[in-house]
Design a protein around this motif. Sequence first.
Motif, PDB file in Angstrom:
ATOM      1  N   PHE A   1     -18.917 -37.883  -9.972  1.00  0.00           N
ATOM      2  CA  PHE A   1     -17.711 -37.345 -10.604  1.00  0.00           C
ATOM      3  C   PHE A   1     -17.923 -37.092 -12.099  1.00  0.00           C
ATOM      4  CE2 PHE A   1     -13.748 -38.091 -12.956  1.00  0.00           C
ATOM      5  CZ  PHE A   1     -12.975 -37.063 -12.433  1.00  0.00           C
ATOM      6  N   ASP A   2     -18.721 -37.932 -12.737  1.00  0.00           N
ATOM      7  CA  ASP A   2     -18.942 -37.780 -14.182  1.00  0.00           C
ATOM      8  C   ASP A   2     -19.562 -36.429 -14.533  1.00  0.00           C
ATOM      9  OD1 ASP A   2     -17.917 -40.279 -14.492  1.00  0.00           O
ATOM     10  OD2 ASP A   2     -19.847 -41.294 -14.779  1.00  0.00           O
ATOM     11  N   ALA A   3     -20.200 -35.778 -13.566  1.00  0.00           N
ATOM     12  CA  ALA A   3     -20.836 -34.487 -13.838  1.00  0.00           C
ATOM     13  C   ALA A   3     -19.833 -33.340 -13.858  1.00  0.00           C
ATOM     14  CB  ALA A   3     -21.912 -34.215 -12.780  1.00  0.00           C
ATOM     15  N   LEU A   4     -18.581 -33.607 -13.471  1.00  0.00           N
ATOM     16  CA  LEU A   4     -17.592 -32.527 -13.380  1.00  0.00           C
ATOM     17  C   LEU A   4     -17.294 -31.914 -14.743  1.00  0.00           C
ATOM     18  CD1 LEU A   4     -15.549 -30.861 -11.754  1.00  0.00           C
ATOM     19  CD2 LEU A   4     -13.899 -32.726 -12.086  1.00  0.00           C
ATOM     20  N   THR A   5     -17.167 -32.736 -15.771  1.00  0.00           N
ATOM     21  CA  THR A   5     -16.825 -32.212 -17.097  1.00  0.00           C
ATOM     22  C   THR A   5     -17.866 -31.205 -17.574  1.00  0.00           C
ATOM     23  OG1 THR A   5     -15.595 -34.189 -17.738  1.00  0.00           O
ATOM     24  CG2 THR A   5     -16.469 -32.835 -19.511  1.00  0.00           C
ATOM     25  N   VAL A   6     -19.125 -31.558 -17.419  1.00  0.00           N
ATOM     26  CA  VAL A   6     -20.195 -30.650 -17.833  1.00  0.00           C
ATOM     27  C   VAL A   6     -20.149 -29.366 -17.017  1.00  0.00           C
ATOM     28  CG1 VAL A   6     -22.694 -30.336 -17.958  1.00  0.00           C
ATOM     29  CG2 VAL A   6     -21.675 -32.518 -18.643  1.00  0.00           C
ATOM     30  N   ALA A   7     -19.915 -29.500 -15.705  1.00  0.00           N
ATOM     31  CA  ALA A   7     -19.889 -28.319 -14.838  1.00  0.00           C
ATOM     32  C   ALA A   7     -18.748 -27.382 -15.219  1.00  0.00           C
ATOM     33  CB  ALA A   7     -19.760 -28.749 -13.384  1.00  0.00           C
ATOM     34  N   LEU A   8     -17.573 -27.931 -15.508  1.00  0.00           N
ATOM     35  CA  LEU A   8     -16.416 -27.100 -15.848  1.00  0.00           C
ATOM     36  C   LEU A   8     -16.601 -26.385 -17.183  1.00  0.00           C
ATOM     37  CD1 LEU A   8     -13.449 -29.424 -14.772  1.00  0.00           C
ATOM     38  CD2 LEU A   8     -14.273 -27.390 -13.597  1.00  0.00           C
ATOM     39  N   THR A   9     -17.342 -26.986 -18.078  1.00  0.00           N
ATOM     40  CA  THR A   9     -17.542 -26.368 -19.392  1.00  0.00           C
ATOM     41  C   THR A   9     -18.761 -25.440 -19.421  1.00  0.00           C
ATOM     42  OG1 THR A   9     -18.712 -28.381 -20.088  1.00  0.00           O
ATOM     43  CG2 THR A   9     -16.390 -28.199 -20.685  1.00  0.00           C
ATOM     44  N   ASN A  10     -19.388 -25.251 -18.259  1.00  0.00           N
ATOM     45  CA  ASN A  10     -20.539 -24.341 -18.198  1.00  0.00           C
ATOM     46  C   ASN A  10     -20.348 -23.237 -17.163  1.00  0.00           C
ATOM     47  OD1 ASN A  10     -23.082 -25.255 -19.909  1.00  0.00           O
ATOM     48  ND2 ASN A  10     -22.043 -27.126 -19.229  1.00  0.00           N
ATOM     49  N   LEU A  11     -19.127 -23.017 -16.755  1.00  0.00           N
ATOM     50  CA  LEU A  11     -18.852 -21.981 -15.774  1.00  0.00           C
ATOM     51  C   LEU A  11     -18.758 -20.607 -16.435  1.00  0.00           C
ATOM     52  CD1 LEU A  11     -16.121 -23.697 -13.558  1.00  0.00           C
ATOM     53  CD2 LEU A  11     -18.447 -23.101 -12.845  1.00  0.00           C
ATOM     54  N   GLY A  12     -19.181 -19.597 -15.695  1.00  0.00           N
ATOM     55  CA  GLY A  12     -18.923 -18.232 -16.115  1.00  0.00           C
ATOM     56  C   GLY A  12     -17.625 -17.762 -15.483  1.00  0.00           C
ATOM     57  N   GLY A  13     -16.883 -16.944 -16.170  1.00  0.00           N
ATOM     58  CA  GLY A  13     -15.583 -16.544 -15.665  1.00  0.00           C
ATOM     59  C   GLY A  13     -15.564 -15.136 -15.092  1.00  0.00           C
ATOM     60  N   PRO A  14     -14.447 -14.738 -14.543  1.00  0.00           N
ATOM     61  CA  PRO A  14     -13.239 -15.537 -14.383  1.00  0.00           C
ATOM     62  C   PRO A  14     -13.417 -16.661 -13.338  1.00  0.00           C
ATOM     63  CG  PRO A  14     -12.775 -13.182 -14.159  1.00  0.00           C
ATOM     64  CD  PRO A  14     -14.254 -13.347 -14.066  1.00  0.00           C
ATOM     65  N   VAL A  15     -12.776 -17.797 -13.619  1.00  0.00           N
ATOM     66  CA  VAL A  15     -12.787 -18.949 -12.721  1.00  0.00           C
ATOM     67  C   VAL A  15     -11.396 -19.082 -12.099  1.00  0.00           C
ATOM     68  CG1 VAL A  15     -13.134 -21.433 -12.501  1.00  0.00           C
ATOM     69  CG2 VAL A  15     -14.487 -20.121 -14.151  1.00  0.00           C
ATOM     70  N   ARG A  16     -11.353 -19.141 -10.790  1.00  0.00           N
ATOM     71  CA  ARG A  16     -10.077 -19.265 -10.091  1.00  0.00           C
ATOM     72  C   ARG A  16      -9.648 -20.734 -10.071  1.00  0.00           C
ATOM     73  NH1 ARG A  16      -8.562 -16.013  -4.721  1.00  0.00           N
ATOM     74  NH2 ARG A  16      -6.729 -17.145  -3.998  1.00  0.00           N
ATOM     75  N   VAL A  17      -8.427 -21.006 -10.560  1.00  0.00           N
ATOM     76  CA  VAL A  17      -7.874 -22.360 -10.563  1.00  0.00           C
ATOM     77  C   VAL A  17      -6.409 -22.255 -10.174  1.00  0.00           C
ATOM     78  CG1 VAL A  17      -7.681 -24.521 -11.819  1.00  0.00           C
ATOM     79  CG2 VAL A  17      -9.421 -22.883 -12.508  1.00  0.00           C
TER      80      VAL A  17
END
Length: 601
Positions: free
Chosen positions: A261-277
Amino acid sequence: MFQSYESHSDPARHVPRLQALRAALSARRLDGFLVPRADAHQGEYVAGHDARLAWLTGFSGSAGFAIVLAERAGVFIDGRYRVQVKAEVDLAHFTPVPWPEVKAADWLRQALPEGGRVGFDPWLHTRREIREMEKSLAGTGIGLHPVSSNPVDAIWDDQPAPPVGAVRLWPDALAGETAAEKRARIAGLLREAGQQAAVLTLPDSISWLLNIRGADVPKNPVVQAFAIIEENGHVAIFTNPAKFSSELRAALGNEVQVLPFDALTVALTNLGGPVRVDPASAPEQVFQLIESMKTPIAEAADPVIMPKAVKNAAEIAGMRAAHLRDGAAMVELLAWLDARARDLDGAPLTEIGVAQKLEELRARQGIIDISFDTILGSGPNGAIVHYRVTEATDRRIQSGDVLLVDSGGQYDDGTTDITRTLPMGPVDAAVRRPYTRVLQGMIAMSRAQFPKGVAGCHIDALARAPLWSEGMDYDHGTGHGVGAGLSVHEGPVRLSRVSDIPLRPGMILSNEPGYYREGAFGIRIENLIVVRELGSPDGREMLGFETLTLAPIDRRLIEPGLLSPDERDWLDAYHARVRDEIGPLVSSEARDWLELATRPV
């Protein structure tokens, strides 16, 4: 034993916790704090680690929230819990607030001075929830402030650890589609929309997508996790990796990556967009992390939620099979209850005793778990819509009681949910008229035919009309979506006044009108139904329902003169089907009882 019957804690025990939270808020210079029932996944059932509302207030219902201020603490509950909350919280320190009639923002307007600072945990509230509350508070000077750590957790010394339930595969034969095929289907939706990835925060969406099931929360076989699916079909799932065996990881394949779970923050801040949420279900914190990198966000519904809601032929077949076994367990229980009801004085019977008997009978049918805490209320307890019996409230069933039994099971091929209302010996005649009106509403929904494009809000009144004719109603929806071997309460489709999602073939819902007279009795009759195509007799595509649940509906509480010929025909045909399909699956004693219970009205 699948269900715990321990007594709720003494309401007074929660007062020191309230005082400790107020001290923690003062130290953080906060004037108030929001305490939701939900966890980071907005689940109805939460793990012990996330049961903050119950720990703080004593309220154990499945929906609601609290707002704690320096001098006031409101517990916001809907119509299902108006009676229950009074018994569970210390009313000298916690004030029940009728919600949604009273909005949180309106309550804060009255309770806080201009400039008040209200804290919230951004992992526990959705973007939509926070946005709507901020909009409602505009002009008041009252601000919502995200906290970096939850103050309830800070004062909860013996807070349970997060769950680590083992993950298992859901067979492709029951899913009707491989996980690879599902990933490809969802990835195609993203590409069509021009989106590079989607963040999934709902455990049932992730479990459905990957054909896996878990054991992190009671009653719902989901895997608590977050996930990111990319437009190429690759999935990264963020959870405790200890839940996944090496064999399971191999079965998921190289396109599915299991990360802590700790890896989620890094993953979310390295996404290319648009990101569907999805703003209706994703935590505010997810949005903030993506926005911190100025990555474009496409606000849209969870892309899995509608494919999951529309069951395929294999999923429906599994649900039918589960309902056959569940129907056999229910018939055995009803026959057993009928025999016991003849001598309640000589052979005392309690609510817990009946619930345990039902669990035992379901266990014989191969149940994995119950699908929710059994609601088994006799007499006045039946009027508590989501009553949960405990050792403290366990009531001896008496002759003349009305007994409401709402229960369900998680089988290896499907999920069930059924309610029956029963007379325990001779019952006051005043019960018969509302019972018959509830039955008429349930039959009306079962027989409904409607054009494609009709939503739950358009037909909810069908189930209420017979009750309305008597000046009666009920304070809950008529039906909720149901998962196939997943959560018994599944979004987004519902039969309710507020659901504008069109019904589609394959959707499975409950059909459960009711009536509740506080202090006296409760009535509810519930079957699960699946939307099916009826053809186009006049050139217009028509839909209707097939009933999945198979168990007798008690005829002794019916006022036959109120039923129309069509309603009698429906009930007699339903009972003939129950007799034919369930009869061969039960004991000879239960079969004899079933023959009598399913005679024509």
